[in-house]
Scaffold this motif. Structure first.
Motif, PDB file in Angstrom:
ATOM      1  N   PRO A 144       0.812  -1.078   0.238  1.00  0.00           N
ATOM      2  CA  PRO A 144      -0.097  -0.092   0.309  1.00  0.00           C
ATOM      3  C   PRO A 144       0.912   1.049   0.763  1.00  0.00           C
ATOM      4  O   PRO A 144       0.159   2.355  -0.131  1.00  0.00           O
ATOM      5  CB  PRO A 144      -0.335   0.144   0.837  1.00  0.00           C
ATOM      6  N   ASP A 145       2.185   1.175   0.428  1.00  0.00           N
ATOM      7  CA  ASP A 145       2.739   2.431   0.332  1.00  0.00           C
ATOM      8  C   ASP A 145       4.469   2.244  -0.557  1.00  0.00           C
ATOM      9  O   ASP A 145       4.776   3.406  -0.415  1.00  0.00           O
ATOM     10  CB  ASP A 145       3.415   2.598   1.687  1.00  0.00           C
ATOM     11  N   ALA A 146       3.783   1.535  -1.660  1.00  0.00           N
ATOM     12  CA  ALA A 146       5.391   1.662  -2.524  1.00  0.00           C
ATOM     13  C   ALA A 146       4.703   0.982  -3.784  1.00  0.00           C
ATOM     14  O   ALA A 146       3.592   0.015  -4.095  1.00  0.00           O
ATOM     15  CB  ALA A 146       6.776   1.147  -1.693  1.00  0.00           C
ATOM     16  N   THR A 147       5.524   1.404  -5.092  1.00  0.00           N
ATOM     17  CA  THR A 147       5.321   0.756  -5.863  1.00  0.00           C
ATOM     18  C   THR A 147       5.916  -0.563  -6.014  1.00  0.00           C
ATOM     19  O   THR A 147       7.163  -0.957  -6.465  1.00  0.00           O
ATOM     20  CB  THR A 147       5.885   1.595  -7.424  1.00  0.00           C
ATOM     21  N   ALA A 148       4.946  -1.620  -5.624  1.00  0.00           N
ATOM     22  CA  ALA A 148       6.033  -2.963  -5.512  1.00  0.00           C
ATOM     23  C   ALA A 148       4.866  -4.056  -5.170  1.00  0.00           C
ATOM     24  O   ALA A 148       3.477  -3.405  -4.386  1.00  0.00           O
ATOM     25  CB  ALA A 148       6.702  -3.218  -4.464  1.00  0.00           C
ATOM     26  N   TYR A 258      13.566   2.743 -15.943  1.00  0.00           N
ATOM     27  CA  TYR A 258      13.071   2.532 -14.753  1.00  0.00           C
ATOM     28  C   TYR A 258      14.063   1.176 -14.482  1.00  0.00           C
ATOM     29  O   TYR A 258      14.144   0.710 -15.294  1.00  0.00           O
ATOM     30  CB  TYR A 258      12.003   2.576 -14.977  1.00  0.00           C
ATOM     31  N   ARG A 259      14.037   0.955 -13.276  1.00  0.00           N
ATOM     32  CA  ARG A 259      14.228  -0.313 -12.288  1.00  0.00           C
ATOM     33  C   ARG A 259      13.806  -0.835 -12.237  1.00  0.00           C
ATOM     34  O   ARG A 259      12.849  -0.938 -10.996  1.00  0.00           O
ATOM     35  CB  ARG A 259      15.526   0.246 -11.339  1.00  0.00           C
ATOM     36  N   ALA A 260      13.027  -2.995 -11.965  1.00  0.00           N
ATOM     37  CA  ALA A 260      12.505  -3.455 -11.756  1.00  0.00           C
ATOM     38  C   ALA A 260      13.585  -4.679 -11.307  1.00  0.00           C
ATOM     39  O   ALA A 260      14.713  -4.973 -11.320  1.00  0.00           O
ATOM     40  CB  ALA A 260      12.382  -4.134 -12.802  1.00  0.00           C
ATOM     41  N   THR A 261      13.386  -4.842 -10.100  1.00  0.00           N
ATOM     42  CA  THR A 261      13.340  -5.843  -8.792  1.00  0.00           C
ATOM     43  C   THR A 261      12.978  -6.257  -8.223  1.00  0.00           C
ATOM     44  O   THR A 261      11.953  -6.510  -7.967  1.00  0.00           O
ATOM     45  CB  THR A 261      14.020  -4.702  -7.909  1.00  0.00           C
ATOM     46  N   ILE A 338       8.192  -7.682  -6.167  1.00  0.00           N
ATOM     47  CA  ILE A 338       8.900  -7.315  -7.524  1.00  0.00           C
ATOM     48  C   ILE A 338       8.250  -6.230  -6.888  1.00  0.00           C
ATOM     49  O   ILE A 338       6.833  -5.333  -6.738  1.00  0.00           O
ATOM     50  CB  ILE A 338       7.468  -7.857  -8.863  1.00  0.00           C
ATOM     51  N   ALA A 339       9.556  -5.126  -7.859  1.00  0.00           N
ATOM     52  CA  ALA A 339       9.401  -3.550  -7.019  1.00  0.00           C
ATOM     53  C   ALA A 339      10.045  -2.886  -8.212  1.00  0.00           C
ATOM     54  O   ALA A 339      10.186  -3.133  -9.143  1.00  0.00           O
ATOM     55  CB  ALA A 339      10.097  -2.811  -6.148  1.00  0.00           C
TER      56      ALA A 339
END
Length: 348
Positions: A144-148, A258-261, A338-339
């Motif tokens: 809820p607090d992040a692009t993840a 962008y970076r995907a992690t 995944i973020a």
């Protein structure tokens, strides 16, 4: 029953389909204001280029191939023409049904939706009665607090068994050659596939052992940077990073900014298989047009199947597990994530 469901939250949206419980697309709303979709969707999934007759001849995993999903067990039937030390490493008889589907029932069957709150999607799949696995469950939970997105996998064995297990995140790549960078975890060693994954599509020298992704032995006999993708030359191949120190890998999409992690529990999955799908498969449904990057945390020996993964294979000989012991009725549970984030301007 809904074949797919979509969930939206403050930082994006995601869709999960019942077939394979595959997750994609994920759309992240980055702090810069841009929307990015880091997960891959196979081009034939919705474009009608593959006929219903051709589709029926394919394993279900390929029908709507996309994104990320769990593989229980990981791998396919043992291939032919392996290097001698691999061919000789077949393990004990594994109590699986005859001709198991590639990457297990979890990848080829339609899962069932489970009751869940508004903040997550939950699915389950019951395995056939003759399978040592009784049930798998999957929770997909946006942060809820992040692009993840946080993911939870639970496996309930029916019988004591030892199986290769893995996760199968597949990421989208830009069209510009070498415009994305893999930021890998440090590993004990890197191995190339001990055979030919796709005849005529080799990228790397087979059965090679080396240290750095930036200095990989190519099939031409020279060295190449396997961290910069996509490649100019078409090909289809696998590398396995063995004994990773940290369960974390990033893909910097410089063209997309962008970076995907991906992060995971390295005690559960001590290796990372990298699937380079670089337009190397010509047969249907691939048709020489499939470009994607699989970053796959595994406890397995490549995708060589349970008999090799449970045997004395060259990876296991290095002290790195390639299968996981499971006890009847005891739930195996693992978390991963995944973020996505903005890349700093000028980072390419």
């Amino acid at each position: 029953m809904d074949e797919a469901r979509t969930l939206r939250w403050a930082h994006g949206s995601l869709t999960v389909q019942r077939l394979g419980a595959m997750l994609a697309p994920i759309r992240f709303n980055l702090p810069s204001g841009r929307n990015v979709e880091p997960l891959h969707i196979a081009p034939w999934a919705d474009d009608g280029t593959i006929s219903d007759v051709e589709l029926a001849e394919l394993p279900p995993i390929l029908h709507r191939l996309r994104g990320e999903w769990p593989c229980v067990p990981f791998g396919a039937d043992e291939p032919e023409n392996l290097a001698p030390e691999w061919a000789a490493s077949m393990g004990r008889s594994v109590p699986l049904p005859v001709n198991p589907p590639p990457h297990g029932e979890s990848s080829n069957c339609k899962w069932n939706w489970q009751a869940a709150g508004d903040d997550r999607l939950c699915l389950s799949l019951d395995y056939p009665d003759d399978h040592p696995i009784a049930r798998v469950e999957r929770d997909v939970i946006p942060d809820p607090d992040a692009t993840a997105v946080n993911l939870l996998l639970r496996i309930t064995p029916r019988a004591n068994c030892q199986l290769p297990l893995g996760l199968h995140p597949t990421f989208a790549l830009p069209s510009i050659v070498c415009s994305a960078s893999i930021m890998p975890p440090h590993a004990k060693q890197i191995r190339s596939y001990p055979g030919s994954l796709e005849p005529g599509g080799d990228i790397f020298a087979p059965n090679a052992v080396f240290t750095h992704l930036t200095d990989a032995p190519s099939h031409k006999g020279d060295a190449m940077d396997a961290s910069r993708v996509p490649f100019e030359e078409a090909g289809e191949d696998l590398l396995q990073l063995i004994g990773v120190e940290e369960g974390r890998v990033s893909l910097d999409n410089h063209a997309g900014g962008y970076r995907a992690t991906l992060s995971w529990n390295a005690e559960h999955f001590p290796s990372l298989v990298i699937w380079y799908s670089n337009c190397g498969r010509q047969q249907a449904p691939w048709l020489g047009r499939h470009t994607a990057l699989g970053l796959e945390p595994v406890c397995s020996a490549f995708d060589l199947g349970a008999a090799i993964a449970t045997g004395d294979n060259p990876i296991a000989q290095q002290g790195v597990p390639t299968s996981i012991p499971l006890c009847a009725g005891e739930v195996f549970q693992t978390h991963y994530r995944i973020a996505a984030d903005d890349l700093a301007s000028g980072s390419w």
